[in-house]
Design an enzyme around this catalytic site. Structure first.
Site, mmCIF file in Angstrom:
data_model
loop_
_atom_site.group_PDB
_atom_site.id
_atom_site.type_symbol
_atom_site.label_atom_id
_atom_site.label_comp_id
_atom_site.label_asym_id
_atom_site.label_seq_id
_atom_site.Cartn_x
_atom_site.Cartn_y
_atom_site.Cartn_z
ATOM 1 N N MET A 72 0.858 -1.198 0.000
ATOM 2 C CA MET A 72 0.000 0.000 0.000
ATOM 3 C C MET A 72 0.884 1.235 0.000
ATOM 4 O O MET A 72 1.879 1.280 0.726
ATOM 5 C CB MET A 72 -0.830 0.088 1.296
ATOM 6 C CG MET A 72 -1.698 -1.098 1.576
ATOM 7 S SD MET A 72 -3.340 -0.821 0.952
ATOM 8 C CE MET A 72 -4.119 -2.309 1.609
ATOM 9 N N ALA B 216 4.168 -6.225 2.667
ATOM 10 C CA ALA B 216 5.457 -5.644 2.279
ATOM 11 C C ALA B 216 6.247 -5.189 3.513
ATOM 12 O O ALA B 216 7.466 -5.357 3.571
ATOM 13 C CB ALA B 216 5.244 -4.483 1.322
ATOM 14 N N ASN C 110 -2.337 -9.488 17.251
ATOM 15 C CA ASN C 110 -2.202 -8.518 18.341
ATOM 16 C C ASN C 110 -3.443 -8.598 19.240
ATOM 17 O O ASN C 110 -4.339 -9.417 19.009
ATOM 18 C CB ASN C 110 -1.930 -7.110 17.804
ATOM 19 C CG ASN C 110 -3.113 -6.523 17.030
ATOM 20 O OD1 ASN C 110 -4.241 -6.992 17.137
ATOM 21 N ND2 ASN C 110 -2.862 -5.489 16.251
ATOM 22 N N THR D 267 0.672 -10.504 20.487
ATOM 23 C CA THR D 267 1.550 -9.369 20.838
ATOM 24 C C THR D 267 0.770 -8.360 21.666
ATOM 25 O O THR D 267 -0.444 -8.195 21.513
ATOM 26 C CB THR D 267 2.137 -8.694 19.583
ATOM 27 O OG1 THR D 267 1.067 -8.130 18.810
ATOM 28 C CG2 THR D 267 2.933 -9.682 18.736
ATOM 29 N N GLU E 150 4.053 -4.369 26.347
ATOM 30 C CA GLU E 150 4.135 -5.536 27.240
ATOM 31 C C GLU E 150 4.787 -6.752 26.585
ATOM 32 O O GLU E 150 4.848 -7.826 27.176
ATOM 33 C CB GLU E 150 2.729 -5.940 27.700
ATOM 34 C CG GLU E 150 2.018 -4.902 28.537
ATOM 35 C CD GLU E 150 2.340 -5.056 30.015
ATOM 36 O OE1 GLU E 150 3.234 -5.853 30.382
ATOM 37 O OE2 GLU E 150 1.676 -4.364 30.803
ATOM 38 N N GLY F 220 3.874 -4.198 14.836
ATOM 39 C CA GLY F 220 3.475 -5.597 14.687
ATOM 40 C C GLY F 220 4.105 -6.228 13.451
ATOM 41 O O GLY F 220 4.507 -7.399 13.472
ATOM 42 N N ASP F 221 4.203 -5.463 12.369
ATOM 43 C CA ASP F 221 4.792 -6.000 11.142
ATOM 44 C C ASP F 221 6.302 -6.191 11.291
ATOM 45 O O ASP F 221 6.868 -7.145 10.750
ATOM 46 C CB ASP F 221 4.493 -5.084 9.950
ATOM 47 C CG ASP F 221 3.015 -5.052 9.610
ATOM 48 O OD1 ASP F 221 2.318 -6.044 9.897
ATOM 49 O OD2 ASP F 221 2.558 -4.040 9.062
ATOM 50 N N SER G 182 11.992 -0.448 16.373
ATOM 51 C CA SER G 182 11.183 0.214 15.337
ATOM 52 C C SER G 182 10.254 1.290 15.904
ATOM 53 O O SER G 182 9.909 2.225 15.189
ATOM 54 C CB SER G 182 10.384 -0.814 14.539
ATOM 55 O OG SER G 182 9.176 -1.154 15.208
ATOM 56 N N ALA H 62 11.538 5.266 16.196
ATOM 57 C CA ALA H 62 11.704 6.194 15.074
ATOM 58 C C ALA H 62 10.351 6.354 14.398
ATOM 59 O O ALA H 62 9.467 5.499 14.545
ATOM 60 C CB ALA H 62 12.742 5.653 14.095
HETATM 61 P P1 ADP Z 1 0.466 -3.885 16.363
HETATM 62 O O1 ADP Z 1 1.476 -2.986 15.741
HETATM 63 O O2 ADP Z 1 -0.045 -4.941 15.430
HETATM 64 O O3 ADP Z 1 -0.624 -3.183 17.098
HETATM 65 P P2 ADP Z 1 1.694 -4.412 18.951
HETATM 66 O O4 ADP Z 1 1.305 -3.045 19.353
HETATM 67 O O5 ADP Z 1 1.250 -5.544 19.811
HETATM 68 O O6 ADP Z 1 1.262 -4.743 17.449
HETATM 69 O O7 ADP Z 1 3.290 -4.444 18.848
HETATM 70 C C1 ADP Z 1 3.987 -5.526 18.305
HETATM 71 C C2 ADP Z 1 5.298 -5.683 19.026
HETATM 72 O O8 ADP Z 1 6.048 -4.468 18.908
HETATM 73 C C3 ADP Z 1 5.178 -5.960 20.508
HETATM 74 O O9 ADP Z 1 5.029 -7.338 20.757
HETATM 75 C C4 ADP Z 1 6.509 -5.426 21.014
HETATM 76 O O10 ADP Z 1 7.522 -6.373 20.779
HETATM 77 C C5 ADP Z 1 6.761 -4.219 20.114
HETATM 78 N N1 ADP Z 1 6.251 -2.967 20.695
HETATM 79 C C6 ADP Z 1 5.106 -2.317 20.367
HETATM 80 N N2 ADP Z 1 4.946 -1.197 21.107
HETATM 81 C C7 ADP Z 1 6.016 -1.131 21.932
HETATM 82 C C8 ADP Z 1 6.450 -0.218 22.948
HETATM 83 N N3 ADP Z 1 5.736 0.869 23.273
HETATM 84 N N4 ADP Z 1 7.619 -0.494 23.591
HETATM 85 C C9 ADP Z 1 8.364 -1.579 23.279
HETATM 86 N N5 ADP Z 1 7.997 -2.472 22.336
HETATM 87 C C10 ADP Z 1 6.852 -2.258 21.666
#
Ligand code: ADP
Length: 306
Positions: free
Chosen positions: A9, A40, A183, A219, A223, A252-253, A285, A288
């Site tokens: 996308m 992607a 998630n 996820t 946490e 999440g990706d 990730s 940034a």
């Molecule tokens: P989505 O992006 O699908 O909503 P999540 O929010 O559960 O997925 O995040 C996916 C993964 O990214 C988590 O399991 C964790 O490893 C990491 N992550 C996401 N947010 C944070 C954060 N605030 N601090 C540290 N790691 C994070």
């Protein structure tokens, strides 16, 4: 190698001080174009960690499509099975964000929905030679199911990410998933349970496991995640680093892409160790801005992750 069957996308992002009302025109202060789409994104993260990758997807025969193919190539991803169609535009996400970070988003999946089972039969050679195949739900469900079926029948490990979630997911998605990774909100939609803690996530994982997956991961943002497997059928919480999150879009990706990398290239690591490392990478990730632009490369990461 890691093969992704999924979406591309183009993100069209406008920043404004406030969101427009119906019929209203507001002036924004910044516009940018980003590369997104869950498929992607996951492929790019796996590639940046050093995986040999191939992206099976469909974009339009238009400038967004051409630019997207260029982006995949720049990330070292094989585009042998990246199809271009005249029949629909490249998928777009038009995103308006205000100063409080609230947004309104319109997604037009476009060419992504035209990726079909015939395309997959052409790509079957690449899928069947891979170590891991990832798919999601941003292409037609029948296409994802066919991808899982091809991978499964060739002994390729399947990593399924049921995103965006649908409540009445075809039961074959569970039985064809070696690793089912969702998630919190997806776990809620799929199970009807409330998921807001590691304990809840463990309960939801048990429900999903009953439907026939080999491994379930939920996820949980800051946490970390919860894992459950047929060999370790008690939910286990894997916490992550405490970091200052600036933009969690696409975390999440990043996590799914990293997990695919470990499943393909470090198959002897324990699942818990793979998840600790994937947590770490996704936590990088979120520090940034942007989606793919925030995903780390192998050279930027501690050596003990490899
Ligand atoms: P989505 O992006 O699908 O909503 P999540 O929010 O559960 O997925 O995040 C996916 C993964 O990214 C988590 O399991 C964790 O490893 C990491 N992550 C996401 N947010 C944070 C954060 N605030 N601090 C540290 N790691 C994070």
């Amino acid at each position: 190698a890691v093969v992704v069957v999924g979406s591309c996308m183009t993100d069209l992002v406008s920043l404004t001080s406030r969101l427009p009302k119906t019929g209203e025109t507001v002036h924004g202060h910044k516009f940018f174009i980003g590369f997104g789409g869950k498929g992607a994104n996951q492929c790019v993260q796996a590639a940046r960690l050093g995986a040999k990758t191939s992206m099976v997807c469909k974009v339009g025969k238009d400038s967004f499509g051409n630019n997207y193919i260029e982006n995949l190539k720049q990330n070292g991803i094989s585009t042998e099975f990246t199809y271009q169609t005249k029949d629909a535009a490249t998928g777009t996400a038009s995103i308006i964000v205000n100063n409080e970070g609230q947004n309104i988003i319109v997604i037009v999946a476009g060419a992504n929905l035209l990726l079909n089972t015939e395309d997959l039969r052409e790509a079957a050679s690449a899928i069947s030679r891979a170590k891991v195949m990832i798919c999601q739900l941003e292409v037609a469900p029948a296409t994802s199911l066919e991808a899982l079926t091809i991978a499964h029948s060739n002994g390729v490990k399947t990593l399924f990410n049921p995103a965006p979630a649908m409540a009445d997911l075809d039961p074959r998605f569970y039985t064809l998933s070696d690793v089912f990774c969702c998630n919190e909100s997806e776990a809620e939609i799929l199970t009807g349970l409330e998921v807001s803690s590691p304990e809840d996530a463990g309960k939801a994982a048990l429900v999903l496991m009953e439907r026939g997956c080999r491994v379930v991961i939920v996820t949980l943002g800051a946490e970390g995640c919860v894992m459950l497997s047929q060999t370790e059928p008690v939910p286990k919480h894997i916490p992550t680093e405490k970091v200052k999150a600036v933009d969690t879009t696409g975390a999440g990706d990043s996590f799914v892409g990293a997990l695919a990398f470990y499943l393909a290239y470090y198959p002897n690591l324990s699942l818990e160790e793979m998840l600790k490392r994937s947590n770490f990478i996704a936590a990088v990730s979120v520090q940034a801005t942007g989606t793919q632009s925030s995903y780390p490369y192998k050279k930027d990461l501690p050596l003990d992750l490899f």
